[in-house]
Design a protein around this motif. Structure first.
Motif, mmCIF file in Angstrom:
data_model
loop_
_atom_site.group_PDB
_atom_site.id
_atom_site.type_symbol
_atom_site.label_atom_id
_atom_site.label_comp_id
_atom_site.label_asym_id
_atom_site.label_seq_id
_atom_site.Cartn_x
_atom_site.Cartn_y
_atom_site.Cartn_z
ATOM 1 N N SER A 1 0.816 -1.207 0.000
ATOM 2 C CA SER A 1 0.000 0.000 0.000
ATOM 3 C C SER A 1 0.854 1.263 0.000
ATOM 4 C CB SER A 1 -0.951 -0.006 1.201
ATOM 5 O OG SER A 1 -0.230 -0.057 2.419
ATOM 6 N N GLN A 2 1.862 1.319 0.842
ATOM 7 C CA GLN A 2 2.642 2.545 0.972
ATOM 8 C C GLN A 2 3.695 2.706 -0.117
ATOM 9 O OE1 GLN A 2 4.194 3.147 4.926
ATOM 10 N NE2 GLN A 2 2.198 2.907 5.891
ATOM 11 N N SER B 1 1.174 1.644 -3.858
ATOM 12 C CA SER B 1 -0.155 2.266 -4.005
ATOM 13 C C SER B 1 -1.307 1.286 -4.193
ATOM 14 C CB SER B 1 -0.150 3.283 -5.164
ATOM 15 O OG SER B 1 0.815 4.288 -4.949
ATOM 16 N N LYS C 1 -4.495 -0.826 -2.877
ATOM 17 C CA LYS C 1 -5.500 -0.544 -1.865
ATOM 18 C C LYS C 1 -6.107 -1.854 -1.361
ATOM 19 C CE LYS C 1 -6.766 3.895 -3.959
ATOM 20 N NZ LYS C 1 -5.850 4.631 -3.106
ATOM 21 N N LEU D 1 -4.814 -2.747 -7.534
ATOM 22 C CA LEU D 1 -4.120 -1.652 -8.210
ATOM 23 C C LEU D 1 -4.709 -1.538 -9.601
ATOM 24 C CD1 LEU D 1 -1.838 0.488 -8.147
ATOM 25 C CD2 LEU D 1 -0.336 -1.245 -9.155
ATOM 26 N N GLN E 1 -1.668 9.010 -11.970
ATOM 27 C CA GLN E 1 -1.215 7.895 -11.151
ATOM 28 C C GLN E 1 0.181 7.448 -11.590
ATOM 29 O OE1 GLN E 1 -3.013 6.725 -8.497
ATOM 30 N NE2 GLN E 1 -4.388 8.425 -8.985
#
Length: 362
Positions: free
Chosen positions: A74-75, A78, A80, A110, A214
């Protein structure tokens, strides 16, 4: 923030030292144009609907520490979180081929694509060994498309992600099918192989060319090393109904450095279903010294990946695979209580080289 952990580095077979120390590999097929004249499935017409794969739904991997893995994906990349369940019981033991199973399963999305992370609370499996090479047949990775390679690489550097490539690589103009494509290889906290890849205009799927703010866009494909392309085609095309989208042969200095295998010459084949990321075969024509999949590998080992394929009739395709003498991980087609894993029934089966496919019915 640096993502790492101190766990045992060698908990593996005495007879086979297998590990996945990430080394670059060839990613050629995803970036060549899809062949319009590629051979189609040979499944008889009256069986196509029930026995062909409708979608490559997700790519899954076993992780040691779920919280750490979720934080990384996630970090850093990206993704979720879209689901988080804990399951146990006889149905899951039969599905995964392990006694006493208790699993935490997390879905991460993603773009349009999903990965599934599984932590085995019990029983714990073995770590990824340290001497793996990119031509060993347990090799697998996912290719994450980026909109800007330089920005993506700098992000990974700033978060101290472990390198596998020395730097992003650009395929030369002499390789007309893949000229201008850039890629970089690195590892997640458990040592799973990951790739970021950039497609210049005219390369790759059209959706990767859309204007966006993105940085990380989605998953183009998962790649697996195979020992014999024809044998793999019989499994994926003739038994499961995926279609051959294209082929290429890659070699040369750039290929050797990408794979970190001297003399690497690969036959690349891309398989596609109507929906989802592709599955790429990487057959090493040279060298031929890649090691086979460990015979005692289990679903709770960290080298375990499972790619989920959606079909209309799981029982029918399981029968077809049994007749072909495919090796099953699951003891039977398992009905999942309450569809807690997102499907009503399914099973795990190995391809000719040992890679695990999870066949599910919704």
């Amino acid at each position: 923030m640096k993502f790492n952990r101190n766990i045992a580095k060698t908990l593996l077979l005495a007879s086979v030292g297998f590990a996945v120390a990430f080394t670059p590999h060839n990613y050629a097929l995803s970036q060549i144009e899809r062949r319009q004249d590629a051979p189609s499935t040979v499944i008889p017409q009256n069986q196509t609907t029930q026995k062909a794969v409708a979608a490559v739904d997700s790519v899954g991997m076993t992780v040691f520490d779920m919280d750490q893995a979720v934080k990384f994906y996630s970090q850093v990349l990206s993704f979720k979180k879209i689901s988080d369940v804990e399951v146990w019981g006889t149905e899951y033991e039969h599905l995964q081929g392990l006694f006493g199973v208790r699993m935490r399963v997390v879905g991460m999305q993603l773009g349009d694509e999903v990965i599934e992370l599984t932590e085995y609370l019990t029983p714990k499996g073995r770590t990824i060994p340290v001497d793996s090479r990119s031509n060993d047949r347990w090799f697998q990775h996912i290719a994450i498309v980026v909109s800007d390679m330089d920005k993506a690489y700098q992000r990974l550097r700033s978060l101290k992600v472990q390198h596998a490539s020395t730097a992003p690589q650009r395929l030369p103009d002499s390789n007309k099918a893949a000229a201008g494509i850039r890629a970089f290889y690195f590892k997640d906290p458990d040592g799973h192989n990951l790739e970021i890849i950039y497609f210049p205009p005219g390369k790759g799927d059209r959706k990767w060319q859309k204007s966006t703010n993105q940085l990380f866009l989605g998953i183009d494909h998962t790649a697996i090393v195979v020992s014999n392309t024809e044998a793999s085609l019989k499994f994926y095309r003739d038994l499961l109904g995926l279609k051959l989208a294209g082929e290429s042969e890659n070699y040369g200095t750039e290929q050797e450095y990408l794979n970190n295998v001297f003399g690497a010459r690969l036959h690349i084949s891309g398989m596609r279903s109507p929906n989802g990321p592709g599955i790429e075969f990487l057959e090493y024509l040279t060298p031929r010294d890649g090691r086979p999949f460990p015979v005692d590998a289990r679903a709770n080992d960290l080298l375990h990946w499972q790619t989920t394929l959606v079909v209309k009739d799981a029982e029918a395709i399981a029968q077809r695979l049994r007749l072909s003498k495919s090796a099953f991980v699951s003891s039977r087609v398992v009905r999942i209580p309450g569809e807690r894993l997102g499907f009503k029934k399914g099973f795990l089966v190995r391809d000719p080289d040992g890679h695990v496919m999870r066949i599910v019915e919704r």
